[in-house]
Design a protein around this motif. Structure first.
Motif, PDB file in Angstrom:
ATOM      1  N   TRP A  95      18.410  -4.037   3.201  1.00  0.00           N
ATOM      2  CA  TRP A  95      19.382  -3.616   2.187  1.00  0.00           C
ATOM      3  C   TRP A  95      19.377  -2.102   2.107  1.00  0.00           C
ATOM      4  O   TRP A  95      18.391  -1.443   2.444  1.00  0.00           O
ATOM      5  CB  TRP A  95      19.055  -4.228   0.817  1.00  0.00           C
ATOM      6  CG  TRP A  95      17.632  -4.018   0.380  1.00  0.00           C
ATOM      7  CD1 TRP A  95      17.109  -2.989  -0.359  1.00  0.00           C
ATOM      8  CD2 TRP A  95      16.531  -4.880   0.679  1.00  0.00           C
ATOM      9  NE1 TRP A  95      15.770  -3.156  -0.540  1.00  0.00           N
ATOM     10  CE2 TRP A  95      15.372  -4.309   0.076  1.00  0.00           C
ATOM     11  CE3 TRP A  95      16.398  -6.084   1.376  1.00  0.00           C
ATOM     12  CZ2 TRP A  95      14.108  -4.894   0.167  1.00  0.00           C
ATOM     13  CZ3 TRP A  95      15.139  -6.670   1.470  1.00  0.00           C
ATOM     14  CH2 TRP A  95      14.013  -6.080   0.869  1.00  0.00           C
ATOM     15  N   THR A 105      24.399  -2.631   0.022  1.00  0.00           N
ATOM     16  CA  THR A 105      24.780  -3.444   1.167  1.00  0.00           C
ATOM     17  C   THR A 105      23.566  -4.218   1.681  1.00  0.00           C
ATOM     18  O   THR A 105      22.527  -3.620   1.970  1.00  0.00           O
ATOM     19  CB  THR A 105      25.344  -2.569   2.297  1.00  0.00           C
ATOM     20  OG1 THR A 105      26.490  -1.859   1.810  1.00  0.00           O
ATOM     21  CG2 THR A 105      25.755  -3.427   3.486  1.00  0.00           C
ATOM     22  N   THR A 107      22.061  -7.109   4.459  1.00  0.00           N
ATOM     23  CA  THR A 107      22.225  -7.835   5.712  1.00  0.00           C
ATOM     24  C   THR A 107      21.381  -9.099   5.644  1.00  0.00           C
ATOM     25  O   THR A 107      20.171  -9.037   5.364  1.00  0.00           O
ATOM     26  CB  THR A 107      21.780  -6.981   6.912  1.00  0.00           C
ATOM     27  OG1 THR A 107      22.569  -5.787   6.963  1.00  0.00           O
ATOM     28  CG2 THR A 107      21.953  -7.759   8.215  1.00  0.00           C
ATOM     29  N   SER A 122      27.379 -14.961   4.112  1.00  0.00           N
ATOM     30  CA  SER A 122      27.693 -14.024   3.034  1.00  0.00           C
ATOM     31  C   SER A 122      28.711 -14.609   2.063  1.00  0.00           C
ATOM     32  O   SER A 122      28.717 -14.266   0.874  1.00  0.00           O
ATOM     33  CB  SER A 122      28.213 -12.714   3.625  1.00  0.00           C
ATOM     34  OG  SER A 122      29.326 -12.948   4.458  1.00  0.00           O
ATOM     35  N   ASP A 152      31.667  -9.530   6.602  1.00  0.00           N
ATOM     36  CA  ASP A 152      31.453 -10.437   7.726  1.00  0.00           C
ATOM     37  C   ASP A 152      30.433 -11.485   7.292  1.00  0.00           C
ATOM     38  O   ASP A 152      29.941 -11.455   6.167  1.00  0.00           O
ATOM     39  CB  ASP A 152      31.003  -9.695   8.997  1.00  0.00           C
ATOM     40  CG  ASP A 152      29.722  -8.891   8.793  1.00  0.00           C
ATOM     41  OD1 ASP A 152      28.713  -9.474   8.339  1.00  0.00           O
ATOM     42  OD2 ASP A 152      29.727  -7.685   9.077  1.00  0.00           O
ATOM     43  N   SER A 154      27.376 -12.009   7.826  1.00  0.00           N
ATOM     44  CA  SER A 154      25.984 -11.640   7.566  1.00  0.00           C
ATOM     45  C   SER A 154      25.832 -10.420   6.669  1.00  0.00           C
ATOM     46  O   SER A 154      24.716  -9.926   6.477  1.00  0.00           O
ATOM     47  CB  SER A 154      25.260 -11.381   8.900  1.00  0.00           C
ATOM     48  OG  SER A 154      25.854 -10.301   9.600  1.00  0.00           O
ATOM     49  N   THR A 155      26.928  -9.941   6.101  1.00  0.00           N
ATOM     50  CA  THR A 155      26.868  -8.735   5.270  1.00  0.00           C
ATOM     51  C   THR A 155      27.471  -9.003   3.897  1.00  0.00           C
ATOM     52  O   THR A 155      28.550  -9.588   3.794  1.00  0.00           O
ATOM     53  CB  THR A 155      27.624  -7.562   5.937  1.00  0.00           C
ATOM     54  OG1 THR A 155      27.122  -7.366   7.260  1.00  0.00           O
ATOM     55  CG2 THR A 155      27.451  -6.285   5.133  1.00  0.00           C
ATOM     56  N   VAL A 157      28.277  -6.891   0.199  1.00  0.00           N
ATOM     57  CA  VAL A 157      28.337  -5.593  -0.462  1.00  0.00           C
ATOM     58  C   VAL A 157      28.573  -5.814  -1.946  1.00  0.00           C
ATOM     59  O   VAL A 157      29.558  -6.435  -2.348  1.00  0.00           O
ATOM     60  CB  VAL A 157      29.460  -4.710   0.122  1.00  0.00           C
ATOM     61  CG1 VAL A 157      29.485  -3.356  -0.596  1.00  0.00           C
ATOM     62  CG2 VAL A 157      29.271  -4.521   1.623  1.00  0.00           C
TER      63      VAL A 157
END
Length: 509
Positions: A95, A105, A107, A122, A152, A154-155, A157
Motif C-alpha cells: 500500500w 492505493t 495492491t 478489487s 483493475d 488487483s488495485t 484506491v
C-alpha cells in the motif's frame, strides 16, 4: 525472513511503536508457507464474553466484539494492526499513500480465493467498502467523505476529501466479503476468504465452523471450531474447568486465582487498549451541564472499587484512551470527594427527586461494578437505574441514544486515537449527545497530518477537552485475561480481546 501468519500478527499486537506513514509497505509472500501441522488438529470450543449475534462486519454490529471475533475467522482484512503505527498485509500485498495522505492505493495479494473458489478482486473490496458506507454503522464513522475505486482487478484506491494519515488504523477493522454479500440472507451462511467456513449459525447461541481448505495462508489444522455463548460468568468458568470449552477470556478477577490453581489450565494477562468507558448522554436534560457530569464522576470512589473488584486486571485511568494507543495523554485524575460532588450538584440545581439516570450495559461481568457505582451515587442522593440488556438491544439503543449513562469496555481499533476519539466524539457522529466545534476542529486536524508529534499534541488537546467536559467517566485501564486448557497448543492471546485460531491445535486431555 519473517514468515507472515495471522498468529505472528496477533502475538505482536501489544507492542508499542511510533506512527510511521511509510512511502510503501509490504508483507512477505505466503507461497511457501503452510498452515498448522499436517496431523489432525482436534475440535476446539471457545466461549468469549460477548455472544455472536450477527456475522455482518459492515453494518450496525460492525465493531461489536462478537461480530469482530467471527469475522476474523470467516473473512480477511486488507491490513492487520500489530501495534501503534505497525501494520502488516493480509489481503493487501502493499500500500502507498499520496503526498498528503488523502489517497491510499492498495495492491492485492495474488491468488486469494473465497471459500467457494471465486477469486478475491478489487471489485469485492470496493463493494464491501460501499456496504460499510451505506450501512451507516459504527465503522462507517471512520470513513466520512471517502470513496473507493478499482482501476483493475488487483488495485484499490481509497480517496478522501481531506488528508488522513490515520487511514491504516481505521481500515484495519474492515473485512472484505464477496459482492454477493448485498443479497438478503447472505450472512446466515456467509462465504469468506478467511481460515474457516460456516457450517451452522444460531445467533446468540453457537457458531460452528470448519477449516477452509483453500485458505491463502494455509489450511488450519483444526478439525472444527465452535463458538458458544455462555453469558453467565460462573457457567463459563465451570465449562472451562470441566472441559466443555477450551478457551475463554475476560474472566472476573475473583475467578483468576482459582483458575491459576488448576493444573489443567494456562492463565495469562496481556496489556490491552481497552478502557472502562461510562459515557453520559449530554442530550439528556439532567446531564447537559458539564458541572453536573463532573460532580457525578467525583461522587464515585473508583480507586476503591477497582482495588476490590479488579485487583488482577484493573488500573485507575487518567485518559479516555489507553497508554498503548497513539495519542494517549495523561490527565489529572478526578478526586473522589462526595461532599464536593453534592455541593456542585446543589449549585447546578440538580433535581434529585425527579431525576432517574438510566444506565445501560450488556455484559454480566459488569454487574458488581455497576452495583458499586450505583451505591456510591445513592450516597449523595442520585438515583440510577441499571439496565442490563441483550447485546443486540444494547447496540440498537446505543446508536439511538436511548440511555442516560452507557457502560462498555471500549478499545481503540488500530491502536490509533483516530479510531476512537476521531470516530466517536465529533458533532457529526452524535454518539453521546455531545457537540463541541472546537473539539471537532482539533480532531479534524489530528486526522489530517502525517506529522506524528503534531498528531500527538492535537490529541492531547482533544483529550483535555473531553476529560474536563466530563463527556464520560473513564475509571479504568484494562488488562485482558485469558485462560485455556493445557491440551490447547499454539494459542496466542491478543491485546484487543479478539483472538485468532487458525494456528491452534488440540491434543487429547
Amino acid at each position: 525472513m519473517t514468515i507472515r501468519t495471522r498468529r505472528s500478527l496477533a502475538a505482536g499486537a501489544g507492542t508499542v511503536a511510533l506512527l510511521i506513514v511509510a512511502a510503501a509497505c509490504s508483507s512477505d509472500d505466503p507461497a511457501s508457507q503452510t498452515g498448522g501441522s499436517e496431523s489432525a488438529g482436534g475440535d476446539l470450543t471457545v466461549a468469549g464474553p460477548i455472544p455472536i449475534e450477527n456475522l455482518d462486519p459492515h453494518g450496525a454490529a460492525s465493531l461489536d466484539a462478537g461480530t469482530q471475533l467471527a469475522a476474523r475467522a470467516i473473512f480477511s482484512q486488507l491490513v492487520v494492526s500489530s501495534g501503534p503505527g505497525e501494520f502488516e498485509g493480509e489481503l493487501a500485498e502493499s500500500w502507498e499513500p499520496n503526498a498528503d495522505t488523502s489517497e491510499w492505493t492498495f495492491t492485492l495479494r495474488e491468488g486469494v480465493e473465497f471459500s467457494d473458489g471465486t477469486p478475491v478482486t478489487s471489485a469485492d473490496v470496493v463493494a464491501s467498502f460501499e456496504r460499510v458506507l451505506a450501512g451507516d454503522g459504527p465503522l462507517a464513522g471512520n470513513f466520512g467523505g471517502y470513496a473507493a475505486a478499482a482501476p483493475d482487478d488487483s488495485t484499490v484506491v481509497f480517496t478522501s476529501g481531506t488528508p488522513d494519515a490515520a487511514f491504516l488504523g481505521k481500515i484495519s477493522s474492515f473485512f472484505v466479503t464477496p459482492q454477493a454479500a448485498a443479497n438478503e440472507g447472505f450472512f446466515q451462511e456467509p462465504i469468506g476468504s478467511g481460515p474457516f467456513v460456516v457450517e451452522s449459525f444460531e445467533p446468540g447461541a453457537t457458531l460452528q465452523l470448519a477449516p477452509n481448505p483453500g485458505y491463502w495462508d494455509g489450511e488450519p489444522a483444526l478439525d472444527s471450531l465452535e463458538f458458544q455463548s455462555i453469558p453467565e460468568v460462573a457457567a463459563r468458568m465451570t465449562a472451562l474447568q470441566t472441559g466443555e470449552i477450551d478457551i475463554t477470556w475476560a474472566m472476573p478477577d475473583d475467578q483468576i486465582a482459582q483458575l491459576k490453581s488448576d493444573s489443567n489450565l494456562t492463565v495469562e494477562n496481556v496489556a490491552s487498549p481497552a478502557v472502562f468507558t461510562m459515557w453520559m448522554n449530554s442530550s439528556t436534560p439532567a446531564l447537559q451541564d458539564p458541572a453536573v457530569r463532573r460532580a457525578l464522576w467525583q461522587a464515585v470512589d473508583f480507586e476503591s472499587i477497582i482495588g476490590s473488584l479488579y485487583p488482577e486486571t484493573g488500573t485507575p485511568a487518567d485518559s479516555p484512551i489507553s497508554p498503548a494507543v497513539l495519542g494517549y495523554a495523561p490527565q489529572e485524575p478526578v478526586p473522589y470527594d462526595p461532599e464536593a460532588a453534592k455541593a456542585a450538584l446543589d449549585a447546578a440545581g440538580f433535581d434529585y427527586e425527579n431525576t432517574v439516570i438510566r444506565w445501560q450495559f450488556s455484559q454480566a461481568n459488569f454487574r458488581n461494578f455497576v452495583d458499586a457505582v450505583v451505591s456510591d451515587l445513592a450516597e449523595i442522593g442520585v438515583t440510577v437505574e441499571p439496565m442490563e440488556k441483550e447485546q443486540a438491544v444494547f447496540l440498537e439503543d446505543l446508536l439511538a441514544l436511548n440511555w442516560d449513562m452507557n457502560l462498555q469496555q471500549l478499545g481503540t481499533q488500530g491502536f490509533d486515537a483516530a479510531t476512537n476519539l476521531g470516530r466517536l466524539y465529533t458533532c457529526e457522529a452524535n454518539r453521546i449527545g455531545y457537540c463541541n466545534e472546537e473539539l471537532d476542529q482539533i480532531l479534524a486536524q489530528a486526522g489530517s497530518t502525517s506529522d506524528t508529534a503534531q498528531r500527538e499534541d492535537l490529541y492531547a488537546q482533544a483529550i483535555e477537552i473531553i476529560w474536563d467536559d466530563a463527556v464520560g467517566m473513564y475509571p479504568m485501564f484494562v488488562e485482558q485475561p485469558y485462560a485455556w486448557r493445557t491440551s490447547v497448543e499454539g494459542f496466542e492471546p491478543v491485546s484487543d480481546g479478539v483472538p485468532y485460531f487458525d494456528e491452534v491445535t488440540v491434543s487429547g486431555d
